[in-house]
Design an enzyme around this catalytic site. Structure first.
Site, PDB file in Angstrom:
ATOM      1  CD  GLU A  83      -3.178  -0.822   0.322  1.00 49.44           C
ATOM      2  OE1 GLU A  83      -3.390   0.214   0.152  1.00 49.44           O
ATOM      3  OE2 GLU A  83      -3.654  -1.843  -0.237  1.00 49.44           O
ATOM      4  CD  GLU A  91      -5.985   7.412  -3.127  1.00 50.43           C
ATOM      5  OE1 GLU A  91      -6.838   7.618  -2.168  1.00 50.43           O
ATOM      6  OE2 GLU A  91      -6.566   7.288  -4.225  1.00 50.43           O
TER       7      GLU A  91
END
Ligand SMILES: *[C@@H]1O[C@H](CO)[C@@H](O)[C@H](O)[C@H]1NC(C)=O
Ligand SMILES: *[C@@H]1O[C@H](CO)[C@@H](O)[C@H](O)[C@H]1NC(C)=O
Ligand SMILES: *[C@@H]1O[C@H](CO)[C@@H](O)[C@H](O)[C@H]1NC(C)=O
Ligand SMILES: *[C@@H]1O[C@H](CO)[C@@H](O)[C@H](O)[C@H]1NC(C)=O
Ligand SMILES: *[C@@H]1O[C@H](CO)[C@@H](O)[C@H](O)[C@H]1NC(C)=O
Length: 270
Positions: free
Chosen positions: A133, A142
Site C-alpha cells: 500500500e 495516496e
C-alpha cells in the site's frame, strides 16, 4: 401465536444483524472495556481473554502460543523494508518501528489468538499489505488522492466536512468518510474535521492501520493470506481482476513469512 413467534424471531434476527454490523465496523469501546474476538465491548474472560482485539486485554492475549510482536518485528526487519525507499520519500522520516510499537500498545490482540506460527503469519500479512500500500513505506498520502473527496453521503452518521477529503492516508491507506469516521471515534481524534492528522501524526497513523486490521482483517487470517487480500481490496483485485496486484502482495507475504521462519500456509491467493 404462530404469527407472533415469527415476529419475535424476525426482530431477534434484525437486532442481531444490526448489532453485528455496527459493532463489527466500530468496536470503539469506552475505556476500561475490552473488544472481544467477535467485536463486542465488555469485561471478563469472554471479552478480555482469547482473541481480545483492543482495550485492557489480558497481557498474554489469552492465547497459548502468541509471540511477542516486538521480538518478531525487529529493527532489522523494519529497516529491510523502509531502506528500499528513496531518501526523499515522504514516509521515510515518518514511519518508524517505534511508532508502530507505540500504536500497537492499544491493540494487544494483534498477532495473538493462535499458535506462534499463526502469529508470525499475521504479522507477515500486515507488513506485506503495508509494503504494498505504501511502496515500502514511501507514501503517506495516496498518489493523486487529492483529486477526489471520497465522501459517500449516504453514511449520515459520518457526515463529510466541507473542504476535507478522505483519500488514502497512512500504512493501510485509510479511505472514505465511512472508515475515517469510526476510526476516529475508536482511536479518539476528530477524523472527519481533521483527516489530515493521519498523515502528520505517526502514532495516529499506525493506529488507523491497526484499527482497520483488527476490525476487518484479523478475524479472517485463519482462512489464509488470500482472505486478507479479499478483506482489504477484494472487490478491485480478487477473482482475476488485478492479478499483478494480488501477486505483489503474495510475494511480500512469502518473503516475510520466510524471514520469520514459518510456511505461508494454504490459500495465499484470491
Ligand atoms: C482475563 O482477564 C479477565 C478480566 O480481568 C479475567 O476474568 C480472566 O480470568 C482472564 N483470563 C485469562 C485466561 O487470563
Ligand atoms: C525480501 O524482503 C527484503 C526486505 O525485507 C528484501 O531485502 C529482499 O530483497 C526480499 N527478497 C526477495 C526475494 O524479494
Ligand atoms: C538500513 O539503513 C540503515 C541506515 O542507512 C543502516 O544502518 C542499516 O544497516 C540498514 N539495514 C538494513 C536491514 O538494510
Ligand atoms: C455509498 O454507499 C452506499 C451504501 O453502501 C452504496 O450503495 C453506494 O453505491 C455508495 N455510493 C458511492 C458513490 O460510492
Ligand atoms: C511452526 O513452523 C515451523 C517452520 O515451518 C515448523 O517446523 C513447526 O512444526 C511449526 N510448528 C507448529 C506447532 O505447527
Amino acid at each position: 401465536m404462530a404469527v407472533k413467534l415469527l415476529t419475535i424471531l424476525l426482530v431477534g434476527v434484525l437486532l442481531a444483524a444490526l448489532q453485528g454490523s455496527t459493532v463489527a465496523q466500530n468496536c470503539g469501546c469506552p475505556s476500561g472495556l475490552c473488544c472481544s474476538k467477535f467485536g463486542y465491548c465488555g469485561t471478563g474472560n469472554a471479552y478480555c481473554g482469547e482473541g481480545c482485539q483492543a482495550g485492557p486485554c489480558n497481557s498474554s492475549g489469552g492465547s497459548s502460543g502468541g509471540v511477542s510482536v516486538a521480538d518478531v518485528v525487529t529493527q532489522a526487519f523494519f529497516d529491510g523494508i523502509i531502506n528500499q525507499t528513496a531518501g526523499n520519500c515522504e514516509g521515510k522520516p515518518f514511519y518508524t518501528r517505534a511508532a508502530f510499537l507505540s500504536a500497537l500498545n492499544s491493540y494487544p490482540g494483534f498477532g495473538k489468538g493462535g499458535s506462534a506460527n499463526q502469529s508470525k503469519r499475521e504479522i507477515a500479512a500486515f507488513f506485506a499489505h503495508v509494503t504494498h500500500e505504501t511502496g515500502h513505506f514511501c507514501y503517506i498520502n495516496e498518489m493523486g488522492g487529492a483529486s477526489k473527496n471520497y465522501c459517500n453521503s449516504s453514511y449520515t452518521q459520518y457526515p463529510c466536512v466541507a473542504g476535507q477529503k478522505y483519500y488514502g492516508r497512512g500504512p493501510l491507506q485509510l479511505t472514505w468518510n465511512y472508515n475515517y469516521g469510526p476510526a476516529g471515534r475508536s482511536i479518539g481524534f476528530n477524523s472527519l474535521s481533521n483527516p489530515g492528522i493521519v498523515a502528520t501524526n505517526p502514532d495516529i497513523s499506525f493506529k488507523t492501520a491497526l484499527w482497520f486490521w483488527m476490525n476487518s482483517v484479523h478475524s479472517v487470517i485463519n482462512q489464509g493470506f488470500g482472505a486478507t487480500i479479499r478483506a482489504i481490496n477484494g472487490a478491485a483485485e480478487c477473482n482475476g481482476r488485478k492479478p499483478s496486484e494480488v501477486n505483489a502482495r503474495v510475494q511480500y507475504y512469502k518473503n516475510y513469512t520466510s524471514q520469520f521462519g514459518v510456511s505461508p500456509g494454504d490459500n495465499v491467493t484470491c
